[in-house]
Structures are given as C-alpha cells and as structure tokens.
Design a protein around this motif. Sequence first.
Motif, short mmCIF file in Angstrom:
data_model
loop_
_atom_site.label_atom_id
_atom_site.label_comp_id
_atom_site.label_asym_id
_atom_site.label_seq_id
_atom_site.Cartn_x
_atom_site.Cartn_y
_atom_site.Cartn_z
N ARG A 1 0.84 -1.20 0.00
CA ARG A 1 0.00 0.00 0.00
C ARG A 1 0.87 1.26 0.00
N ARG A 2 1.92 1.23 0.80
CA ARG A 2 2.81 2.38 0.88
C ARG A 2 3.48 2.64 -0.47
N THR A 3 3.91 1.56 -1.13
CA THR A 3 4.54 1.69 -2.44
C THR A 3 3.57 2.26 -3.47
N MET A 4 2.33 1.75 -3.46
CA MET A 4 1.34 2.22 -4.41
C MET A 4 1.02 3.70 -4.18
N ALA A 5 0.89 4.09 -2.90
CA ALA A 5 0.56 5.48 -2.57
C ALA A 5 1.68 6.42 -3.01
N ALA A 6 2.93 5.95 -2.89
CA ALA A 6 4.07 6.78 -3.26
C ALA A 6 4.09 7.08 -4.75
N ARG A 7 3.49 6.22 -5.54
CA ARG A 7 3.43 6.46 -6.99
C ARG A 7 2.49 7.60 -7.35
N ASN A 8 1.55 7.88 -6.45
CA ASN A 8 0.60 8.99 -6.62
C ASN A 8 -0.06 8.96 -8.00
N PRO A 9 -0.76 7.88 -8.33
CA PRO A 9 -1.36 7.76 -9.67
C PRO A 9 -2.36 8.86 -9.95
N GLU A 10 -2.38 9.31 -11.19
CA GLU A 10 -3.29 10.37 -11.63
C GLU A 10 -4.26 9.80 -12.67
N PRO A 11 -5.45 10.39 -12.78
CA PRO A 11 -6.39 9.94 -13.80
C PRO A 11 -5.77 10.05 -15.19
N ASN A 12 -6.13 9.11 -16.05
CA ASN A 12 -5.63 9.14 -17.43
C ASN A 12 -6.74 9.55 -18.40
N ALA A 13 -6.44 9.46 -19.68
CA ALA A 13 -7.39 9.93 -20.70
C ALA A 13 -8.73 9.21 -20.64
N ALA A 14 -8.72 7.94 -20.27
CA ALA A 14 -9.97 7.18 -20.20
C ALA A 14 -10.84 7.67 -19.04
N HIS A 15 -10.24 7.90 -17.87
CA HIS A 15 -11.00 8.45 -16.74
C HIS A 15 -11.57 9.82 -17.10
N ARG A 16 -10.75 10.63 -17.73
CA ARG A 16 -11.19 11.99 -18.07
C ARG A 16 -12.32 11.96 -19.10
N ALA A 17 -12.28 10.96 -19.99
CA ALA A 17 -13.33 10.85 -21.01
C ALA A 17 -14.68 10.51 -20.37
N VAL A 18 -14.66 9.68 -19.33
CA VAL A 18 -15.89 9.35 -18.62
C VAL A 18 -16.46 10.60 -17.94
N GLU B 1 -8.96 -2.25 -29.18
CA GLU B 1 -7.95 -1.19 -29.27
C GLU B 1 -7.55 -0.73 -27.86
N PRO B 2 -6.37 -0.08 -27.72
CA PRO B 2 -5.96 0.42 -26.41
C PRO B 2 -7.02 1.32 -25.78
N ILE B 3 -7.29 1.12 -24.51
CA ILE B 3 -8.37 1.83 -23.82
C ILE B 3 -8.17 3.34 -23.84
N GLY B 4 -6.92 3.78 -23.69
CA GLY B 4 -6.64 5.21 -23.61
C GLY B 4 -7.05 5.99 -24.83
N THR B 5 -7.12 5.32 -25.98
CA THR B 5 -7.58 5.98 -27.21
C THR B 5 -8.98 5.53 -27.60
N ALA B 6 -9.30 4.27 -27.36
CA ALA B 6 -10.59 3.72 -27.79
C ALA B 6 -11.76 4.29 -26.98
N LEU B 7 -11.59 4.40 -25.65
CA LEU B 7 -12.72 4.84 -24.83
C LEU B 7 -13.09 6.30 -25.08
N PRO B 8 -12.11 7.23 -25.12
CA PRO B 8 -12.50 8.61 -25.43
C PRO B 8 -13.26 8.74 -26.75
N LYS B 9 -12.83 8.00 -27.77
CA LYS B 9 -13.50 8.05 -29.08
C LYS B 9 -14.92 7.49 -28.97
N LEU B 10 -15.04 6.36 -28.28
CA LEU B 10 -16.36 5.72 -28.12
C LEU B 10 -17.33 6.62 -27.36
N LEU B 11 -16.86 7.19 -26.23
CA LEU B 11 -17.74 8.01 -25.39
C LEU B 11 -18.08 9.33 -26.06
N ALA B 12 -17.17 9.88 -26.85
CA ALA B 12 -17.47 11.09 -27.60
C ALA B 12 -18.61 10.82 -28.59
#
Length: 240
Positions: free
Chosen positions: A57-74, A224-235
């Motif tokens: 958990r400590r290791t994962m938290a240290a990475r401080n993940p940020e939303p990517n293009a797919a999250h932003r598309a939703v 297709e890769p989610i980072g490009t496929a999902l934004p296109k689909l949701l748009a």
Amino acid sequence: MTLVAILSGAGISTDSGIPDYRGPSGVWREDPEAEKLVTYDFYMADPEIRRRSWLLRRTMAARNPEPNAAHRAVAELERSGTPVRVLTQNIDGLHQAAGLPARKVLELHGTAREVTCTRCHARSSMDEALERVEAGEADPACTLCGGILKAATVMFGEPLDPQVLADAMAIAKGCEVFVAVGSTLQVQPAASLAGIAAEHGARLIVVNAEPTPYDALADEVVREPIGTALPKLLAGLAAS
C-alpha cells in the motif's frame, strides 16, 4: 436521455501506472503469492501477510497515480449532460479524481483511500495509516479498540456490500447502453452486470484487450488500447 452505465475494471487504470491483476503481465501471473495479500483469511491469520500488504500500500501510494485519458473521457461524458453511472471494480478513486461526482460512482470492491477496523468497523483515512507505517508500525492496529486494520476494500473471501450490489443491478437493468471497459469479466458478481444489462435490452459494448466470457453477448467488442478507444467511443455516445 440515454442512461450510460460504465463498468470499469483494472485495465482502465493501467495507463495511470496501476498494474492489473489477470492480464498477460498482471500481478497474479507474475507473483501468485501476491493474491494472499488481498485474501481475507490469509490477511487475518498471518501478521507477515499484513506487513507485506501495508508495504505494498505504501509503495502504491508513493506512486501517486493520476487519472488518465480514459477516466477523463468518462467525466467529460457526464459533463456533456449525458446521464452516466460508473460501476467500478477498482479501488483507486481515479474516476472521482478525474471530476466525476462521487454520487455517480459505485465502488463495487470498496476503496483503498480509507481503512476499516475488522473488529469495531471504525473507518479512517489510508493516509493516516500509512503515516504510521512510515513511522515504524509494521502492522498498525485500530487506535480505538486495538483490532486489525485493513484497507476498506472487498478482499477475496469477503462479500460485496449488498446495498451497493443491489444499486448496481438496478442500474444495469435500467440503462440503455452498458460499456464494460478494462475488465476480464471473470470476477463475480460484478461481471454478471454485463449479462444483466444485455438481458434487459441494453446495448452492450466490451472494451478490453483480452477476450471475455461476455463477448458473445456484446453488440460491439473493441480490442484497441483503452486510452484511445474509450474517449473516441464516449465522444460518439455524447454526440448521439
């Protein structure tokens, strides 16, 4: 307006640096022992498992993940005025971090942003618990009753919250479009939501790198890769 339900699995967050579990290079395939860290019986019985789990958990938290293009598309789909409900198998909170209102996200497997006591069920922040780990507590106990603390997630061997599951089923039955993205659709009962949606007349779209058990029911399967496929689909859904 068309209600869009989105079931998101680990694959939607891999672009944020969070590894998936069952993919070709998933956590469970690379280290089968890692599954014990999130299995309730092992966790409760073995202090060493708990110590390793807190370090992870400590290791994962240290990475401080940020939303990517797919999250932003939703989140963008929701801001467009389209009714959206997210049913997520993820525990990372990235849908909310991307701007999706928390009330529109059902966290089927709980959240890693909080911890809960297995004895008195008090909840507190994960950050607070990790500060204690950082200070030298290998297996921090509940400050109220001394019970074993765990992430406020649904571990293997634990049931889903019945109210959360009931709400998710109602959304699956009532939506017009159901998008399953980044999920192997193998973990029940969450995976069954795709079938429930299809049975109740929803247009089922599966976006995943690997085949799933529900592909045959789908109206559309996207590899297709989610980072490009999902934004296109949701748009496209927002424009329709």
